[in-house]
Design a protein around this motif. Structure first.
Motif, short mmCIF file in Angstrom:
data_model
loop_
_atom_site.label_atom_id
_atom_site.label_comp_id
_atom_site.label_asym_id
_atom_site.label_seq_id
_atom_site.Cartn_x
_atom_site.Cartn_y
_atom_site.Cartn_z
N ARG A 110 -4.76 2.77 -8.63
CA ARG A 110 -5.42 3.39 -7.48
C ARG A 110 -6.38 2.40 -6.83
O ARG A 110 -7.15 1.72 -7.51
N LYS A 111 -6.35 2.36 -5.52
CA LYS A 111 -7.16 1.44 -4.74
C LYS A 111 -8.37 2.16 -4.12
O LYS A 111 -9.47 1.63 -4.08
N TRP A 112 -8.14 3.35 -3.62
CA TRP A 112 -9.22 4.14 -3.03
C TRP A 112 -8.86 5.62 -3.01
O TRP A 112 -7.72 6.00 -3.27
N HIS A 113 -9.86 6.44 -2.70
CA HIS A 113 -9.71 7.90 -2.74
C HIS A 113 -10.58 8.50 -1.66
O HIS A 113 -11.75 8.15 -1.52
N VAL A 121 0.23 5.45 0.17
CA VAL A 121 -0.76 6.50 0.41
C VAL A 121 -0.09 7.85 0.17
O VAL A 121 1.01 8.11 0.67
N ASP A 133 -2.34 0.45 -4.87
CA ASP A 133 -1.84 -0.91 -4.77
C ASP A 133 -0.54 -0.98 -5.58
O ASP A 133 -0.56 -0.83 -6.80
N THR A 157 -4.77 4.23 8.04
CA THR A 157 -3.98 5.39 7.63
C THR A 157 -4.54 6.63 8.33
O THR A 157 -5.75 6.83 8.37
N GLY A 176 -10.42 3.00 2.29
CA GLY A 176 -10.31 4.45 2.38
C GLY A 176 -11.47 5.10 3.11
O GLY A 176 -11.55 6.34 3.17
N GLY A 188 -5.01 6.02 -2.01
CA GLY A 188 -4.35 4.76 -1.71
C GLY A 188 -4.08 3.99 -2.99
O GLY A 188 -4.99 3.82 -3.82
N LEU A 210 0.83 -1.21 0.00
CA LEU A 210 0.00 0.00 0.00
C LEU A 210 0.87 1.26 0.00
O LEU A 210 1.78 1.40 0.82
N ASN A 215 -7.47 1.06 5.59
CA ASN A 215 -6.49 0.83 4.53
C ASN A 215 -7.04 0.05 3.33
O ASN A 215 -6.49 0.13 2.23
N ILE A 217 0.77 5.42 7.72
CA ILE A 217 0.16 4.10 7.67
C ILE A 217 0.56 3.34 8.92
O ILE A 217 1.75 3.20 9.22
#
Length: 386
Positions: free
Chosen positions: A171-174, A153, A165, A197, A214, A163, A151, A211, A192
């Motif tokens: 992108r994993k999340w926002h 961030v 990967d 986070t 998000g 976040g 991860l 994490n 983190i």
């Protein structure tokens, strides 16, 4: 959000108010002259290296280095990035990018990452500096990315946290925080910690994010906008909070230092102090570099003031760090000041670079690393105590 020019102007006004020297300022706002004292420890530069041009003396960029394993990484504002063996100072590699680097370096899991004024996140291979991927974000990045396992961030100036990967390079999340129109030019680094986070914002809040998704787990206000002037209404948490076991310590501009339970967000105690740099922790005390240049130690259980060191007024102190029995801060003339954690008295002082220190020091084991405004990367150790 404010333009870059307006942000610089606003920050300059703040610094002038709390201690930047000018021809017509009165004695109360002039940087304190350094006092003489008898050193009680020996502090040495283990090595120092030229690592680009730094952030420059007219910049407010905090381009701190990062350590991963035996390597230390740093990038200057012109896009020149370097890796050194952190023990010997031997250069491992250097690469150059046609980019304006604006945030400090983050490193971990074999990756190195930094942000730019144009809002790019750039991720490098830590072994050779080759580019792994880059991503366009929503605004300039003035903080260091955080990396744990797969991860990454990163936080942009306009309150967005992303976040990524690292395995999938996507992108994993926002997460998007609502920010005020006026703010200081700066951003705290995301942290983190295991499955969570933590991020701090110009709206005066700190937020805990899951994490995996998000999603916000809790949020807590550190500073509350108040007053009549634009300056009095500033409530940024620009200094990166610090975590110790189950407690976060965070401090804001025109606000408080607060001890917060990491799991519930409950405030355990608070004290009214103002700082735009983050705290440090050691010997059961929380250390603060206040806006006026005071260095303060608070009891971590009761919040009572154990000591104050006021001989560094208006010297634009960096974030404090702890090294051995001492708390260390840098200043605008390039000095590192070593102060006893127990008494608050001076133990030693060394000069790294006459152009000044703005980036916060980092400590790994028994070594402190600092990146100066002119591009000097130095490793410092306490050799012996008398």
């Amino acid at each position: 959000m404010l333009s870059l020019f307006k942000r610089l102007t606003l920050l300059a006004a703040v610094v002038a108010t709390v201690g930047c020297s000018s021809s017509d300022e009165n004695e109360a706002t002039q940087p304190a002259e350094l006092v003489d004292f008898a050193p009680v420890i020996s502090v040495d530069e283990v090595w120092n290296r030229w690592a680009g041009d730094g952030a420059g003396t007219e910049s407010w960029l905090r381009l701190k280095p990062a350590v991963d394993g035996d390597a230390i990484y740093v990038c200057d504002a012109d896009g020149d990035c370097y890796a050194y063996n952190r023990h010997s100072g031997d250069r491992l590699w250097s690469v150059s990018f046609d980019l304006d680097v604006s945030g400090g370096v983050g490193a971990g899991s074999g990756f190195v990452a930094f942000g730019t004024l144009d809002g790019f996140l750039v991720v490098l291979n830590g072994q050779d500096g080759s580019e792994v991927f880059r991503e366009q974000l929503t605004s300039e990045v003035l903080s260091s990315p955080a990396i744990q396992d797969d991860l990454l961030v990163v936080q942009s100036q306009n309150g967005h946290v992303f976040g990524f990967d690292l395995k999938m390079k996507e992108r994993k999340w926002h997460y998007d925080a609502t920010l005020p129109l006026l703010s200081l030019r700066g951003t705290a680094d995301p942290i983190i910690n295991d499955k969570v986070t933590y991020a701090a914002f110009a709206n005066g809040k700190v937020v805990a994010l899951d994490n995996e998704s998000g999603v916000s787990l809790w949020e807590k206000r550190i500073s509350i906008p108040s007053g009549k002037s634009d300056l009095e209404k500033l409530a940024d948490v620009d200094g990166t909070p610090i975590l110790d076991q189950d407690t976060m310590y965070a401090v804001g501009f025109n606000g408080f230092v607060r001890a917060i339970d990491l799991y519930s967000g409950r405030v355990r105690w608070q004290k009214e102090f103002s700082s735009w740099v983050g705290p440090a922790f050691g010997f059961g005390q929380v250390y603060l570099s206040l806006d006026n240049g005071e260095l303060v130690a608070l009891d971590d259980r009761s919040s009572s003031v154990n000591w104050k060191q006021d001989s560094l007024l208006n010297r634009r102190l960096t974030r404090p760090v702890t090294l051995g029995n001492y708390v260390v801060v840098g200043d605008f003339e390039g000095y590192l000041h070593f102060v006893s954690q127990l008494s608050g008295t001076f133990a030693e002082r060394i000069r790294i670079d006459s152009d000044g220190l703005l980036s916060p020091p980092i400590v790994v084991g028994d070594t402190l690393y600092i990146y100066s405004s002119d591009g000097t990367l130095a490793a410092v150790q306490i050799r012996e105590e008398s």
